[in-house]
Write an enzyme that holds these catalytic residues in place. Structure first.
Site, PDB file in Angstrom:
ATOM      1  N   ASP A  27      32.196  87.316  58.922  1.00 17.92           N
ATOM      2  CA  ASP A  27      30.809  87.344  58.438  1.00 17.92           C
ATOM      3  C   ASP A  27      30.050  88.510  59.074  1.00 17.92           C
ATOM      4  O   ASP A  27      30.383  88.958  60.174  1.00 17.92           O
ATOM      5  CB  ASP A  27      30.144  86.006  58.798  1.00 17.92           C
ATOM      6  CG  ASP A  27      28.869  85.765  58.007  1.00 17.92           C
ATOM      7  OD1 ASP A  27      28.599  86.525  57.048  1.00 17.92           O
ATOM      8  OD2 ASP A  27      28.131  84.825  58.345  1.00 17.92           O
ATOM      9  N   HIS A  44      31.526  96.211  54.047  1.00 15.31           N
ATOM     10  CA  HIS A  44      32.810  95.656  53.598  1.00 15.31           C
ATOM     11  C   HIS A  44      33.934  96.663  53.852  1.00 15.31           C
ATOM     12  O   HIS A  44      35.035  96.299  54.257  1.00 15.31           O
ATOM     13  CB  HIS A  44      32.750  95.288  52.111  1.00 15.31           C
ATOM     14  CG  HIS A  44      31.732  94.222  51.803  1.00 15.31           C
ATOM     15  ND1 HIS A  44      31.598  93.084  52.561  1.00 15.31           N
ATOM     16  CD2 HIS A  44      30.783  94.132  50.825  1.00 15.31           C
ATOM     17  CE1 HIS A  44      30.619  92.323  52.066  1.00 15.31           C
ATOM     18  NE2 HIS A  44      30.109  92.949  51.019  1.00 15.31           N
ATOM     19  N   LEU A 138      54.234  87.451  62.305  1.00 14.78           N
ATOM     20  CA  LEU A 138      52.947  86.831  61.964  1.00 14.78           C
ATOM     21  C   LEU A 138      52.886  86.456  60.475  1.00 14.78           C
ATOM     22  O   LEU A 138      53.320  87.239  59.626  1.00 14.78           O
ATOM     23  CB  LEU A 138      51.829  87.843  62.264  1.00 14.78           C
ATOM     24  CG  LEU A 138      50.425  87.455  61.832  1.00 14.78           C
ATOM     25  CD1 LEU A 138      49.820  86.452  62.796  1.00 14.78           C
ATOM     26  CD2 LEU A 138      49.519  88.682  61.734  1.00 14.78           C
TER      27      LEU A 138
HETATM   28  C1  FPP Z   1      30.982  88.487  54.765  1.00 15.35           C
HETATM   29  O1  FPP Z   1      29.952  89.373  55.065  1.00 15.35           O
HETATM   30  C2  FPP Z   1      32.136  89.192  54.190  1.00 15.35           C
HETATM   31  C3  FPP Z   1      32.633  89.006  52.922  1.00 15.35           C
HETATM   32  C4  FPP Z   1      32.051  88.038  51.982  1.00 15.35           C
HETATM   33  C5  FPP Z   1      33.750  89.795  52.386  1.00 15.35           C
HETATM   34  C6  FPP Z   1      34.849  90.078  53.370  1.00 15.35           C
HETATM   35  C7  FPP Z   1      35.782  91.039  52.768  1.00 15.35           C
HETATM   36  C8  FPP Z   1      36.418  92.032  53.413  1.00 15.35           C
HETATM   37  C9  FPP Z   1      36.300  92.276  54.862  1.00 15.35           C
HETATM   38  C10 FPP Z   1      37.289  92.985  52.671  1.00 15.35           C
HETATM   39  C11 FPP Z   1      38.481  92.443  51.938  1.00 15.35           C
HETATM   40  C12 FPP Z   1      39.400  91.563  52.708  1.00 15.35           C
HETATM   41  C13 FPP Z   1      40.683  91.858  53.076  1.00 15.35           C
HETATM   42  C14 FPP Z   1      41.562  90.769  53.649  1.00 15.35           C
HETATM   43  C15 FPP Z   1      41.276  93.178  52.960  1.00 15.35           C
HETATM   44  P1  FPP Z   1      28.567  89.248  54.298  1.00 15.35           P
HETATM   45  O2  FPP Z   1      28.568  90.196  53.160  1.00 15.35           O
HETATM   46  O3  FPP Z   1      28.332  87.827  53.902  1.00 15.35           O
HETATM   47  O4  FPP Z   1      27.581  89.698  55.427  1.00 15.35           O
HETATM   48  P2  FPP Z   1      26.062  89.247  55.629  1.00 15.35           P
HETATM   49  O5  FPP Z   1      26.071  87.756  55.890  1.00 15.35           O
HETATM   50  O6  FPP Z   1      25.629  90.028  56.806  1.00 15.35           O
HETATM   51  O7  FPP Z   1      25.322  89.610  54.371  1.00 15.35           O
END
Ligand code: FPP
Length: 253
Positions: A27, A44, A138
């Site tokens: 997050d 991201h 893993l």
């Molecule tokens: C949460 O941050 C993150 C996500 C919803 C997306 C996570 C995706 C990746 C890291 C990339 C793809 C994954 C892989 C396994 C390659 P948020 O956007 O909710 O952050 P915020 O709460 O600060 O708005």
């Protein structure tokens, strides 16, 4: 099979037993970007770099299973452009890193619903699983289009079909049996669940499997979640007293 693990974690403080399975709610990508005046997508993009580092670190520490909550069944509610971007990142991660993960002896497993995904993406997820199915290092569990209530609903539907077909008797529905219907049927329950970025909730992640998990809430945004932040979480876990509803060894004396 060639095993290419060039990383040795700083284990001087982590001599106790490693959690077998670590699951992470990644997050804070958006907040990381906002605090730098960047578009959310940049958070991201940086988040994928942290994914790579975390896989390497978990592998180096000898953790057997690492589950990453990469896209929830509720994330479709985000603006279409952000959804597209995250889907594109996941696709590119698999396309570019698959052979490297295979060489590192990392097995990929994907949990979540695939029925409403585009066929190209479905094929790519299956390809990643098939290519790495005999890897024995893993296990990287990618939770993609995953929501725990959806997983439970799908499991109950399958179970109801088996009962209706006469293959399963209601009296035989034990918790072990239910586990066999979950996406995680071959994965042990997480010992440690980490959530980054300060929020302290489970957000529909592994509700069944988290029954006896330890939780660690890191204040660090996911793109900044580095070796030190991960090691802090492991260290905290190693200093917990897990009782599973019983008594600690000390209290039982
Ligand atoms: C949460 O941050 C993150 C996500 C919803 C997306 C996570 C995706 C990746 C890291 C990339 C793809 C994954 C892989 C396994 C390659 P948020 O956007 O909710 O952050 P915020 O709460 O600060 O708005």
């Amino acid at each position: 099979m060639a095993i290419n693990v060039d990383f040795k974690a700083d284990t001087k403080n982590l001599s106790a037993e490693m959690p077998r399975h670590v699951a992470i709610i990644m997050d804070g990508n958006g907040r990381w970007a906002k605090s730098r005046g960047l578009p959310r997508t940049e958070g991201h993009r940086q988040g994928v770099k942290t994914v790579r580092n975390t896989v390497r670190l978990a592998h180096g520490l000898g953790i057997e299973y690492l589950t990453l909550f990469s896209f929830s069944s509720e994330n479709w509610n985000r603006p279409a452009s952000e959804v597209e971007f995250i889907l594109g990142l996941l696709k590119r991660y698999i396309e570019t890193d698959l052979e490297d993960l295979y060489r590192q002896n990392v097995r990929i497993q994907v949990i979540g619903s695939r029925s409403d995904l585009a066929s190209g993406l479905r094929k790519l997820l299956t390809k990643a699983e098939t290519r790495t199915q005999n890897c024995s290092g893993l296990t990287l569990v990618i939770a993609f289009n995953y929501g725990a209530r959806d997983e439970l609903a799908r499991a109950v539907t399958k179970l109801a079909h088996d009962v209706a077909a006469g293959d399963l008797l209601p009296k035989d529905i034990t918790s072990d049996r239910i586990e066999g219907y979950l996406d995680t049927s071959t994965v042990p329950d997480p010992d440690l669940i980490i959530r980054t970025s300060g929020e302290q909730r489970l957000s529909n992640f592994l509700l069944w499997q988290a029954a006896y998990s330890e939780f660690f809430f890191s204040p660090v945004h996911w793109p900044d979640f580095d070796d030190k932040a991960f090691e802090q979480a492991i260290y905290a876990f190693q200093n917990r007293d897990r009782r599973y509803g019983g008594l600690s060894a000390k209290a039982a004396q």
